[in-house]
Design a protein around this motif. Structure first.
Motif, short mmCIF file in Angstrom:
data_model
loop_
_atom_site.label_atom_id
_atom_site.label_comp_id
_atom_site.label_asym_id
_atom_site.label_seq_id
_atom_site.Cartn_x
_atom_site.Cartn_y
_atom_site.Cartn_z
N ALA A 160 11.83 -1.62 -4.86
CA ALA A 160 11.17 -2.22 -3.70
C ALA A 160 10.25 -3.37 -4.12
O ALA A 160 10.19 -4.40 -3.43
CB ALA A 160 10.37 -1.16 -2.94
N ARG A 161 9.59 -3.23 -5.23
CA ARG A 161 8.72 -4.33 -5.71
C ARG A 161 9.56 -5.55 -6.11
O ARG A 161 9.18 -6.69 -5.84
CB ARG A 161 7.84 -3.86 -6.87
CG ARG A 161 6.77 -2.86 -6.44
CD ARG A 161 5.72 -2.65 -7.53
NE ARG A 161 4.91 -1.49 -7.31
CZ ARG A 161 3.91 -1.38 -6.43
NH1 ARG A 161 3.63 -2.39 -5.64
NH2 ARG A 161 3.22 -0.26 -6.34
N VAL A 179 11.64 -11.84 -1.30
CA VAL A 179 11.52 -12.20 0.12
C VAL A 179 10.39 -13.22 0.28
O VAL A 179 9.25 -12.93 -0.07
CB VAL A 179 11.27 -10.95 0.99
CG1 VAL A 179 11.07 -11.33 2.45
CG2 VAL A 179 12.41 -9.97 0.85
N GLU A 180 10.75 -14.38 0.81
CA GLU A 180 9.75 -15.44 0.96
C GLU A 180 8.75 -15.15 2.07
O GLU A 180 7.56 -15.35 1.89
CB GLU A 180 10.45 -16.78 1.23
CG GLU A 180 11.17 -17.32 0.01
CD GLU A 180 11.81 -18.66 0.28
OE1 GLU A 180 11.27 -19.43 1.09
OE2 GLU A 180 12.86 -18.94 -0.33
N LYS A 231 0.84 -1.20 0.00
CA LYS A 231 0.00 0.00 0.00
C LYS A 231 0.87 1.25 0.00
O LYS A 231 0.55 2.24 -0.67
CB LYS A 231 -0.93 0.01 1.21
CG LYS A 231 -2.10 -0.95 1.10
CD LYS A 231 -2.97 -0.85 2.34
CE LYS A 231 -4.06 -1.91 2.32
NZ LYS A 231 -4.86 -1.87 3.56
N LYS A 232 1.97 1.22 0.76
CA LYS A 232 2.87 2.39 0.77
C LYS A 232 3.42 2.64 -0.63
O LYS A 232 3.49 3.79 -1.08
CB LYS A 232 4.03 2.16 1.73
CG LYS A 232 3.68 2.29 3.18
CD LYS A 232 4.90 2.04 4.05
CE LYS A 232 4.53 2.07 5.52
NZ LYS A 232 5.68 1.78 6.39
N LEU A 233 3.82 1.58 -1.30
CA LEU A 233 4.36 1.73 -2.66
C LEU A 233 3.30 2.29 -3.60
O LEU A 233 3.58 3.19 -4.40
CB LEU A 233 4.90 0.39 -3.17
CG LEU A 233 6.03 -0.23 -2.33
CD1 LEU A 233 6.45 -1.57 -2.93
CD2 LEU A 233 7.22 0.71 -2.19
#
Length: 172
Positions: free
Chosen positions: A149-150, A156-157, A6-8
């Motif tokens: 960031a995406r 990241v698992e 949501k921040k992104l």
């Protein structure tokens, strides 16, 4: 959708709404979050190192906006993680984009934040006063941080590491 995603999304919406200051302020916090997740406290000795390493690995290495200018004038050919760290500190903590001291040494770094159609980094180098200067297209910088960031998020698992259980959003 989780709060990190949501921040992104909110950074992108702020840019689309021409709310450049909130977009930049939130975007400048993303390498902090991701750097702590990626490097923790063992692979990097402090926040600055985590921040700069993450930016260089996940944003700069994949950047579509490269430096444009006269190679003979540059001190640093690309806007890198250390430069972004300096901008982050000055912009978020002092509300300015000029770094006059870095690590208690006169530094003279001026950021020009641009909302026009010029590239991410237009000029980087020493001017007549010995000041290092970068003109940054806020739109590109914010989007490139979001894209980095995406990419990182997909790697990241355990997505729960992005959760902040101390912040709870409630509608009244």
């Amino acid at each position: 959708m989780d709060e990190f995603s949501k921040k992104l999304d909110q950074i992108e919406k702020a840019i689309e709404s021409e709310l450049y200051h909130p977009a930049l302020a939130l975007a400048l916090t993303i390498p902090d979050v991701c750097g702590k997740i990626r490097y923790g406290y063992k692979e990097a000795k402090n926040d600055q190192e985590r921040y700069t390493k993450w930016y260089n690995e996940y944003v700069l290495a994949h950047s579509v906006s490269k430096w444009r200018g006269n190679p003979s004038e540059i001190r640093n050919p690309e806007f890198n993680g250390r430069d972004l760290w300096n901008l982050r500190c000055e912009y978020l903590h002092a509300g300015k984009a000029n770094v006059l001291y870095f690590e208690n040494v006169p530094y003279g770094y001026k950021f020009e934040l641009n909302i026009g159609n010029i590239g991410l980094i237009v000029y980087s180098g020493n001017n007549d006063c010995g000041m290092y200067s970068s003109t940054i297209k806020v739109y590109d910088l914010c989007y490139e941080i979001v894209y980095g960031a995406r990419r990182f998020y997909k790697e990241v698992e355990k997505k729960e590491v992005f959760e902040d259980r101390n912040i709870v959003y409630k509608a009244f």
